[in-house]
Design a protein around this motif. Structure first.
Motif, PDB file in Angstrom:
ATOM      1  N   PRO A   1       0.831  -1.209   0.000  1.00 16.33           N
ATOM      2  CA  PRO A   1       0.000   0.000   0.000  1.00 16.33           C
ATOM      3  C   PRO A   1       0.865   1.258   0.000  1.00 16.33           C
ATOM      4  CG  PRO A   1      -0.588  -1.478   1.828  1.00 16.33           C
ATOM      5  CD  PRO A   1       0.708  -1.975   1.245  1.00 16.33           C
ATOM      6  N   LEU A   2       0.406   2.276  -0.697  1.00 16.84           N
ATOM      7  CA  LEU A   2       1.131   3.543  -0.679  1.00 16.84           C
ATOM      8  C   LEU A   2       0.929   4.173   0.699  1.00 16.84           C
ATOM      9  CD1 LEU A   2       0.170   4.902  -4.208  1.00 16.84           C
ATOM     10  CD2 LEU A   2       2.218   3.644  -3.531  1.00 16.84           C
ATOM     11  N   PRO A   3       2.002   4.650   1.296  1.00 20.71           N
ATOM     12  CA  PRO A   3       1.911   5.146   2.672  1.00 20.71           C
ATOM     13  C   PRO A   3       1.205   6.495   2.761  1.00 20.71           C
ATOM     14  CG  PRO A   3       4.117   5.484   1.804  1.00 20.71           C
ATOM     15  CD  PRO A   3       3.347   4.747   0.738  1.00 20.71           C
TER      16      PRO A   3
ATOM     17  N   CYS B   1     -10.309  17.192   2.938  1.00 21.95           N
ATOM     18  CA  CYS B   1     -11.602  16.561   2.699  1.00 21.95           C
ATOM     19  C   CYS B   1     -11.864  15.424   3.677  1.00 21.95           C
ATOM     20  CB  CYS B   1     -11.680  16.026   1.266  1.00 21.95           C
ATOM     21  SG  CYS B   1     -10.803  14.466   1.034  1.00 21.95           S
ATOM     22  N   GLY B   2     -10.892  15.094   4.525  1.00 24.46           N
ATOM     23  CA  GLY B   2     -11.058  13.991   5.461  1.00 24.46           C
ATOM     24  C   GLY B   2     -10.421  12.701   4.962  1.00 24.46           C
ATOM     25  N   GLY B   3      -9.997  12.684   3.719  1.00 22.85           N
ATOM     26  CA  GLY B   3      -9.280  11.525   3.179  1.00 22.85           C
ATOM     27  C   GLY B   3      -7.815  11.578   3.586  1.00 22.85           C
ATOM     28  N   ASP B   4      -7.076  10.633   3.068  1.00 24.17           N
ATOM     29  CA  ASP B   4      -5.637  10.604   3.333  1.00 24.17           C
ATOM     30  C   ASP B   4      -4.887  11.034   2.091  1.00 24.17           C
ATOM     31  OD1 ASP B   4      -6.164   9.532   5.795  1.00 24.17           O
ATOM     32  OD2 ASP B   4      -5.720   7.462   5.197  1.00 24.17           O
ATOM     33  N   ILE B   5      -3.834  11.812   2.297  1.00 21.02           N
ATOM     34  CA  ILE B   5      -2.917  12.102   1.199  1.00 21.02           C
ATOM     35  C   ILE B   5      -1.869  10.991   1.206  1.00 21.02           C
ATOM     36  CG2 ILE B   5      -1.261  13.755   0.251  1.00 21.02           C
ATOM     37  CD1 ILE B   5      -3.505  15.483   0.428  1.00 21.02           C
ATOM     38  N   LEU B   6      -1.796  10.255   0.107  1.00 16.86           N
ATOM     39  CA  LEU B   6      -0.846   9.151   0.010  1.00 16.86           C
ATOM     40  C   LEU B   6       0.378   9.586  -0.789  1.00 16.86           C
ATOM     41  CD1 LEU B   6      -3.389   6.285  -0.781  1.00 16.86           C
ATOM     42  CD2 LEU B   6      -2.572   7.058   1.447  1.00 16.86           C
ATOM     43  N   ALA B   7       1.509   8.989  -0.447  1.00 15.50           N
ATOM     44  CA  ALA B   7       2.773   9.422  -1.045  1.00 15.50           C
ATOM     45  C   ALA B   7       3.224   8.510  -2.172  1.00 15.50           C
ATOM     46  CB  ALA B   7       3.850   9.485   0.026  1.00 15.50           C
ATOM     47  N   LEU B   8       3.601   9.134  -3.287  1.00 17.82           N
ATOM     48  CA  LEU B   8       4.336   8.460  -4.358  1.00 17.82           C
ATOM     49  C   LEU B   8       5.718   9.108  -4.328  1.00 17.82           C
ATOM     50  CD1 LEU B   8       1.652   8.998  -7.142  1.00 17.82           C
ATOM     51  CD2 LEU B   8       2.008   6.920  -5.868  1.00 17.82           C
TER      52      LEU B   8
ATOM     53  N   ILE C   1       5.160  12.889  -4.237  1.00 13.05           N
ATOM     54  CA  ILE C   1       3.930  13.458  -4.761  1.00 13.05           C
ATOM     55  C   ILE C   1       2.829  12.976  -3.824  1.00 13.05           C
ATOM     56  CG2 ILE C   1       2.349  13.497  -6.731  1.00 13.05           C
ATOM     57  CD1 ILE C   1       4.822  12.386  -8.341  1.00 13.05           C
ATOM     58  N   GLY C   2       2.043  13.869  -3.321  1.00  9.51           N
ATOM     59  CA  GLY C   2       0.946  13.466  -2.444  1.00  9.51           C
ATOM     60  C   GLY C   2      -0.369  13.536  -3.198  1.00  9.51           C
ATOM     61  N   ILE C   3      -1.126  12.447  -3.176  1.00  6.76           N
ATOM     62  CA  ILE C   3      -2.444  12.490  -3.809  1.00  6.76           C
ATOM     63  C   ILE C   3      -3.489  11.977  -2.823  1.00  6.76           C
ATOM     64  CG2 ILE C   3      -1.678  12.303  -6.218  1.00  6.76           C
ATOM     65  CD1 ILE C   3      -2.455   9.344  -6.074  1.00  6.76           C
ATOM     66  N   CYS C   4      -4.669  12.590  -2.869  1.00  8.79           N
ATOM     67  CA  CYS C   4      -5.752  12.226  -1.961  1.00  8.79           C
ATOM     68  C   CYS C   4      -6.358  10.902  -2.408  1.00  8.79           C
ATOM     69  CB  CYS C   4      -6.811  13.314  -1.949  1.00  8.79           C
ATOM     70  SG  CYS C   4      -8.162  12.955  -0.802  1.00  8.79           S
TER      71      CYS C   4
END
Ligand SMILES: [Zn+2]
Ligand SMILES: [Zn+2]
Length: 158
Positions: free
Chosen positions: A100-102, A109-116, A128-131
């Motif tokens: 899983p991407l950390p 928005c309450g989601g998680d920003i995941l890191a690439l 790169i952080g994406i929600c």
């Protein structure tokens, strides 16, 4: 602004934007990695001649693939194998090893920003952080001390 060659990213003149204004540029991700160093940029999904970022996506029991445009600010997306419901929270995984991407940060928005990661080694200073919420296009690029966000790019494009 620096050109991000060393981090696998580069700034290139956008042909569309050039028509609007000569100095406009767009940021394209040329490579980004899972925590184990697999490159997620692939020519299996191409957006306007640029290789896309491919991820495995999981929600409940369904799993599929999603490819996003590597052009920063471009919200184009291809989904394969599952239907993404707007507002749903997804788990994003490496298509190669399934890790899983950390999480990198909390999204507004309450989601998680995941890191690439923009280098083959996990480094939250270069990512790169994406929600992970469908429909939330919050994304940011961190490179050393610099943090880019849409607002800055929009400013660049003016
Ligand atoms: Zn991997
Ligand atoms: Zn979000």
């Amino acid at each position: 602004m620096r050109i991000f060659h060393e981090n696998g990213m580069m700034i290139f003149p956008s042909p569309v934007m050039r028509e609007l204004r000569e100095s406009s540029r767009a940021l394209v991700v040329k490579s980004c990695y899972c925590p184990r160093g697999h490159n997620l940029v692939t020519d299996k999904a191409v957006f306007c001649e640029h290789s896309g970022i491919l991820m495995r996506v999981r929600k409940g029991l369904s799993e599929g693939l999603v490819a996003i445009s590597p052009v920063y600010g471009d919200k184009s997306r291809i989904t394969l194998g599952m239907h993404l419901e707007k507002g749903g929270i997804l788990t994003l995984l490496c298509p190669e090893c399934g890790v899983p991407l950390p999480m990198y940060d909390e999204c507004s928005c309450g989601g998680d920003i995941l890191a690439l990661f923009t280098r083959p080694v996990p480094d939250f200073g270069n990512c790169i952080g994406i929600c992970n919420r469908v429909g939330c296009h919050n994304a940011e690029i961190r490179s050393g001390d610099e943090l880019l966000n849409y607002a800055m790019l929009e400013h660049l494009e003016q």
